[in-house]
Design an enzyme around this catalytic site. Structure first.
Site, PDB file in Angstrom:
ATOM      1  N   ALA A  24       0.820  -1.215   0.000  1.00 59.11           N
ATOM      2  CA  ALA A  24       0.000   0.000   0.000  1.00 59.11           C
ATOM      3  C   ALA A  24       0.855   1.267   0.000  1.00 59.11           C
ATOM      4  O   ALA A  24       0.515   2.256  -0.666  1.00 59.11           O
ATOM      5  CB  ALA A  24      -0.919   0.008   1.218  1.00 59.11           C
ATOM      6  N   VAL A  25       1.974   1.243   0.723  1.00 64.09           N
ATOM      7  CA  VAL A  25       2.814   2.438   0.798  1.00 64.09           C
ATOM      8  C   VAL A  25       3.468   2.706  -0.558  1.00 64.09           C
ATOM      9  O   VAL A  25       3.449   3.828  -1.072  1.00 64.09           O
ATOM     10  CB  VAL A  25       3.899   2.284   1.889  1.00 64.09           C
ATOM     11  CG1 VAL A  25       4.747   3.536   1.977  1.00 64.09           C
ATOM     12  CG2 VAL A  25       3.255   1.972   3.228  1.00 64.09           C
ATOM     13  N   PRO A  45       8.477  -8.811  -4.854  1.00 62.72           N
ATOM     14  CA  PRO A  45       8.096 -10.181  -5.212  1.00 62.72           C
ATOM     15  C   PRO A  45       6.670 -10.250  -5.748  1.00 62.72           C
ATOM     16  O   PRO A  45       6.405 -10.940  -6.724  1.00 62.72           O
ATOM     17  CB  PRO A  45       8.201 -10.952  -3.887  1.00 62.72           C
ATOM     18  CG  PRO A  45       8.884 -10.047  -2.920  1.00 62.72           C
ATOM     19  CD  PRO A  45       8.836  -8.661  -3.442  1.00 62.72           C
ATOM     20  N   VAL A  46       5.745  -9.474  -5.105  1.00 58.76           N
ATOM     21  CA  VAL A  46       4.354  -9.445  -5.599  1.00 58.76           C
ATOM     22  C   VAL A  46       3.861  -8.004  -5.582  1.00 58.76           C
ATOM     23  O   VAL A  46       4.373  -7.176  -4.839  1.00 58.76           O
ATOM     24  CB  VAL A  46       3.390 -10.286  -4.710  1.00 58.76           C
ATOM     25  CG1 VAL A  46       3.466 -11.755  -5.035  1.00 58.76           C
ATOM     26  CG2 VAL A  46       3.638 -10.021  -3.239  1.00 58.76           C
ATOM     27  N   ASP A 251     -27.592  37.874  10.831  1.00 57.51           N
ATOM     28  CA  ASP A 251     -28.885  37.739  11.500  1.00 57.51           C
ATOM     29  C   ASP A 251     -28.675  37.322  12.938  1.00 57.51           C
ATOM     30  O   ASP A 251     -27.633  36.788  13.285  1.00 57.51           O
ATOM     31  CB  ASP A 251     -29.713  36.625  10.825  1.00 57.51           C
ATOM     32  CG  ASP A 251     -30.248  37.065   9.486  1.00 57.51           C
ATOM     33  OD1 ASP A 251     -30.109  38.251   9.158  1.00 57.51           O
ATOM     34  OD2 ASP A 251     -30.795  36.202   8.772  1.00 57.51           O
ATOM     35  N   LYS A 273     -32.789  39.768  12.577  1.00 57.30           N
ATOM     36  CA  LYS A 273     -34.231  39.571  12.615  1.00 57.30           C
ATOM     37  C   LYS A 273     -34.456  38.441  13.587  1.00 57.30           C
ATOM     38  O   LYS A 273     -34.002  37.329  13.348  1.00 57.30           O
ATOM     39  CB  LYS A 273     -34.735  39.167  11.241  1.00 57.30           C
ATOM     40  CG  LYS A 273     -34.792  40.317  10.288  1.00 57.30           C
ATOM     41  CD  LYS A 273     -35.398  39.852   8.994  1.00 57.30           C
ATOM     42  CE  LYS A 273     -34.433  40.094   7.864  1.00 57.30           C
ATOM     43  NZ  LYS A 273     -34.661  39.265   6.708  1.00 57.30           N
ATOM     44  N   GLY A 304     -28.807  32.608   8.938  1.00 60.99           N
ATOM     45  CA  GLY A 304     -29.021  31.300   9.553  1.00 60.99           C
ATOM     46  C   GLY A 304     -29.416  30.289   8.487  1.00 60.99           C
ATOM     47  O   GLY A 304     -30.057  30.632   7.496  1.00 60.99           O
ATOM     48  N   GLY A 305     -29.001  29.046   8.673  1.00 62.64           N
ATOM     49  CA  GLY A 305     -29.403  27.982   7.742  1.00 62.64           C
ATOM     50  C   GLY A 305     -28.874  28.242   6.346  1.00 62.64           C
ATOM     51  O   GLY A 305     -27.701  28.513   6.150  1.00 62.64           O
ATOM     52  N   ASP A 306     -29.774  28.181   5.370  1.00 66.09           N
ATOM     53  CA  ASP A 306     -29.420  28.442   3.978  1.00 66.09           C
ATOM     54  C   ASP A 306     -30.033  29.778   3.560  1.00 66.09           C
ATOM     55  O   ASP A 306     -31.176  30.068   3.917  1.00 66.09           O
ATOM     56  CB  ASP A 306     -29.966  27.316   3.083  1.00 66.09           C
ATOM     57  CG  ASP A 306     -29.645  27.575   1.633  1.00 66.09           C
ATOM     58  OD1 ASP A 306     -28.549  27.179   1.203  1.00 66.09           O
ATOM     59  OD2 ASP A 306     -30.469  28.205   0.940  1.00 66.09           O
ATOM     60  N   THR A 334     -29.703  23.903   5.826  1.00 64.59           N
ATOM     61  CA  THR A 334     -30.961  24.499   6.262  1.00 64.59           C
ATOM     62  C   THR A 334     -31.533  23.777   7.486  1.00 64.59           C
ATOM     63  O   THR A 334     -31.213  22.608   7.739  1.00 64.59           O
ATOM     64  CB  THR A 334     -31.968  24.504   5.093  1.00 64.59           C
ATOM     65  OG1 THR A 334     -33.093  25.289   5.470  1.00 64.59           O
ATOM     66  CG2 THR A 334     -32.431  23.099   4.733  1.00 64.59           C
ATOM     67  N   MET A 386     -40.768  28.479  11.148  1.00 60.02           N
ATOM     68  CA  MET A 386     -41.407  29.623  11.808  1.00 60.02           C
ATOM     69  C   MET A 386     -42.826  29.298  12.249  1.00 60.02           C
ATOM     70  O   MET A 386     -43.716  30.136  12.163  1.00 60.02           O
ATOM     71  CB  MET A 386     -41.440  30.838  10.861  1.00 60.02           C
ATOM     72  CG  MET A 386     -40.055  31.314  10.485  1.00 60.02           C
ATOM     73  SD  MET A 386     -40.103  32.759   9.414  1.00 60.02           S
ATOM     74  CE  MET A 386     -40.180  32.012   7.790  1.00 60.02           C
TER      75      MET A 386
HETATM   76  N1  SAH Z   1     -32.805  30.357   6.253  1.00 60.29           N
HETATM   77  C1  SAH Z   1     -33.109  29.583   7.434  1.00 60.29           C
HETATM   78  C2  SAH Z   1     -34.543  29.711   7.862  1.00 60.29           C
HETATM   79  C3  SAH Z   1     -34.920  31.073   8.303  1.00 60.29           C
HETATM   80  S1  SAH Z   1     -36.568  31.150   8.881  1.00 60.29           S
HETATM   81  C4  SAH Z   1     -32.753  28.103   7.165  1.00 60.29           C
HETATM   82  O1  SAH Z   1     -32.467  27.739   6.038  1.00 60.29           O
HETATM   83  O2  SAH Z   1     -32.740  27.331   8.128  1.00 60.29           O
HETATM   84  C5  SAH Z   1     -36.356  30.925  10.611  1.00 60.29           C
HETATM   85  C6  SAH Z   1     -36.918  29.596  11.045  1.00 60.29           C
HETATM   86  O3  SAH Z   1     -35.984  28.568  10.755  1.00 60.29           O
HETATM   87  C7  SAH Z   1     -37.145  29.475  12.527  1.00 60.29           C
HETATM   88  O4  SAH Z   1     -38.363  30.041  12.917  1.00 60.29           O
HETATM   89  C8  SAH Z   1     -37.142  27.977  12.707  1.00 60.29           C
HETATM   90  O5  SAH Z   1     -38.355  27.414  12.289  1.00 60.29           O
HETATM   91  C9  SAH Z   1     -36.092  27.544  11.712  1.00 60.29           C
HETATM   92  N2  SAH Z   1     -34.773  27.381  12.351  1.00 60.29           N
HETATM   93  C10 SAH Z   1     -33.636  27.990  12.042  1.00 60.29           C
HETATM   94  N3  SAH Z   1     -32.608  27.555  12.797  1.00 60.29           N
HETATM   95  C11 SAH Z   1     -33.122  26.630  13.620  1.00 60.29           C
HETATM   96  C12 SAH Z   1     -32.583  25.800  14.632  1.00 60.29           C
HETATM   97  N4  SAH Z   1     -31.280  25.846  14.974  1.00 60.29           N
HETATM   98  N5  SAH Z   1     -33.402  24.935  15.260  1.00 60.29           N
HETATM   99  C13 SAH Z   1     -34.711  24.887  14.942  1.00 60.29           C
HETATM  100  N6  SAH Z   1     -35.269  25.634  13.988  1.00 60.29           N
HETATM  101  C14 SAH Z   1     -34.499  26.504  13.331  1.00 60.29           C
END
Ligand code: SAH
Length: 484
Positions: A24-25, A45-46, A251, A273, A304-306, A334, A386
């Site tokens: 492997a090496v 050898p192999v 945010d 927000k 937050g999230g996507d 998300t 939400m």
């Molecule tokens: N853009 C974000 C959503 C924004 S709307 C995404 O893609 O996640 C905000 C809502 O996202 C919150 O009211 C909740 O329903 C959800 N949310 C975001 N982060 C969360 C978390 N860590 N745990 C639970 N719900 C979350």
């Protein structure tokens, strides 16, 4: 103290290199040699299956058998990669006698050259050496650089290599040349490569080559998904953007742990927000982005999230486009995906759900526009954003549209964070259960048969809390058992 090693990059194209060992090496070494265009001659050898395959394809030579000094005839370099210390030592001694540079894998003492840890971006390579004394340290550093350097660097290196003669002709003075490079690198060129805008990048290069005066720095906005809270869930691109940012507009939903990862001297502005109310108006956010980008800053708009899932990312991009500000988007994990994963709920499941819907239900208006008949269908999962405030209405409309009262749900509060709580039950007592456990925003509702799996598949934080007993539904909410 021994003297530091002399760093060097060798051109091994069409040059024979002896590799002793067939496991492997040896395989890893041969692979690297093939990438560099060398002609590996393997003696063993192999052969391992992959080495054998390369041999069958005619890409490597193979001497079967035990090491003999004639194996060093006609080669430029030697690598000893057997698991037999005696053989490795004989190879090293024989190579030394013939003044051939030799590397004995994992043996700095016997080696006259080392193979460094490499960060590879096409023609651009960064080699790291600890002199053989602390390979772990070199590897650690390599990982850090891997994270920091995106693919654009390889493209830049290729462009500069292609245009080398022209750049030299245009700026014969090295000082001038350096300023030209610095200006290009500080400008939009790396971003254009990241965005795979090859033609525009070339255009920009051509214009810059012709220009004499320095153009003012051009700002940009990167819309970045920060994920649900666990900093381990942000992407490498998000990390890089946060590391390069001059200004971060974030945010309130973005966790402190994630913000900690951003560049220390970046200006951070909370345009938070909260889930309850909009504390900074969307127009103000637009204005802030515009002002800073026009001042030549690299702005990161961290969400937050996507950014494109209930995040008003679309509106922000429309605004930026209308004002001619360049932008990029970095997706994030998300809430639906993160909460499901951290609660042990597979969003689709062959036995229970073949589709998934992401919906928001934060007020009556948004609920009125939903297609309830479609939402009430079985064998699908709903991920509701939400939703905490509108649960009574949500339950009523779904039941009315025919979803079974015993459909399981899970409410995930603060998903992926240290204070995550999961509350489970059935649609019939959804609002009461949420009240009983005082579920607060941010919380995500997952409704569908799969939600019941949280009971057995949960792995993160405290086990799911259960539904309130039916008769307690109208009682005042008791104080919460704090999640351990
Ligand atoms: N853009 C974000 C959503 C924004 S709307 C995404 O893609 O996640 C905000 C809502 O996202 C919150 O009211 C909740 O329903 C959800 N949310 C975001 N982060 C969360 C978390 N860590 N745990 C639970 N719900 C979350």
């Amino acid at each position: 103290m021994t003297a530091p090693l002399f760093p060097l990059f060798a051109d091994l194209r069409n040059r024979a290199v002896r590799v002793v060992g067939g496991g492997a090496v040896a395989e890893r070494k041969v692979e690297a040699l093939l990438r560099a265009g060398a002609l590996p001659r393997v003696g063993a050898p192999v052969l391992s299956a992959r080495l054998q395959a390369w041999h069958d394809q005619g890409r490597i030579e193979w001497q079967a058998g035990e090491f003999g000094e004639d194996w060093l005839d006609g080669v430029w370099l030697v690598i000893a990669a057997t698991d037999d210390a005696t053989v490795n030592r004989s190879v090293a001694t024989a190579a030394e006698a013939r003044r051939l540079l030799v590397n004995v894998v994992d043996d700095a003492e016997l080696s006259s050259f080392q193979v460094p840890a490499v960060v590879d971006r096409g023609a651009l390579q960064i080699a790291i050496s600890s002199g053989g004394g602390a390979p772990m340290l070199a590897r650690h550093l390599r990982k850090r650089l891997e994270i920091q350097l995106d693919d654009a660097w390889g493209e830049l290196a290729a462009l500069f290599a292609r245009q080398r003669e022209r750049i030299r002709a245009r700026f014969p003075d090295p000082g001038q040349r350096r300023r030209f490079f610095e200006q290009l690198l500080a400008g939009p060129l790396p971003r254009l490569f990241r965005q795979r805008q090859q033609a525009q990048a070339e255009d920009l290069f051509e214009t810059s080559l012709r220009q004499t005066a320095t153009a003012p720095a051009q700002g940009s906005v990167t819309l970045v998904g920060a994920g649900p809270g666990d900093p381990g869930l942000i992407t490498l691109n998000a990390l890089r953007a946060m590391n390069e940012a001059d200004v971060i507009l974030h945010d309130r939903l973005v966790s402190d742990d994630v913000l900690q990862l951003s560049r220390r001297d970046a200006v951070r502005i909370e345009v938070g927000k909260s889930a309850q109310g909009h504390s900074v108006r969307q127009e103000q956010i637009h204005t802030l982005m515009l002002e800073h980008a026009r001042a030549g800053k690299r702005v990161v708009r961290l969400k937050g999230g996507d950014p494109f899932v209930f995040g008003r990312g679309g509106e922000e991009l429309e605004f930026l486009r209308a004002h001619g500000i360049p932008y990029e988007v970095v997706p994030g994990v998300t809430a639906a995906l993160a909460c499901a994963a951290y609660a042990g709920i597979p969003l689709t499941h062959r036995d229970h759900a073949q589709s998934l819907r992401l919906v928001t239900a934060h007020c009556k208006d948004s609920q009125d526009t939903l297609d309830w008949a479609a939402l009430a269908q079985e064998r699908q999962t709903l991920a509701v954003y939400m939703g905490v405030a509108g649960l009574d209405n949500f339950r009523a409309r779904l039941l009315q549209a025919g979803r079974a009262p015993q459909t399981p749900f899970a409410l995930i509060e603060n998903g992926s964070r240290a204070n995550q709580r999961v509350v489970t039950g059935t649609l019939a007592d959804l609002p009461d259960t949420a009240r009983c456990h005082q579920v607060r925003s941010p919380a995500l509702l997952i409704l569908g048969e799969v939600a019941a799996l949280a009971g057995t598949l949960h792995w993160f934080g405290a086990a799911p809390l259960h539904a309130a007993p039916p008769h307690s539904a109208n009682l005042q909410a008791p104080t919460l058992p704090q999640a351990a």
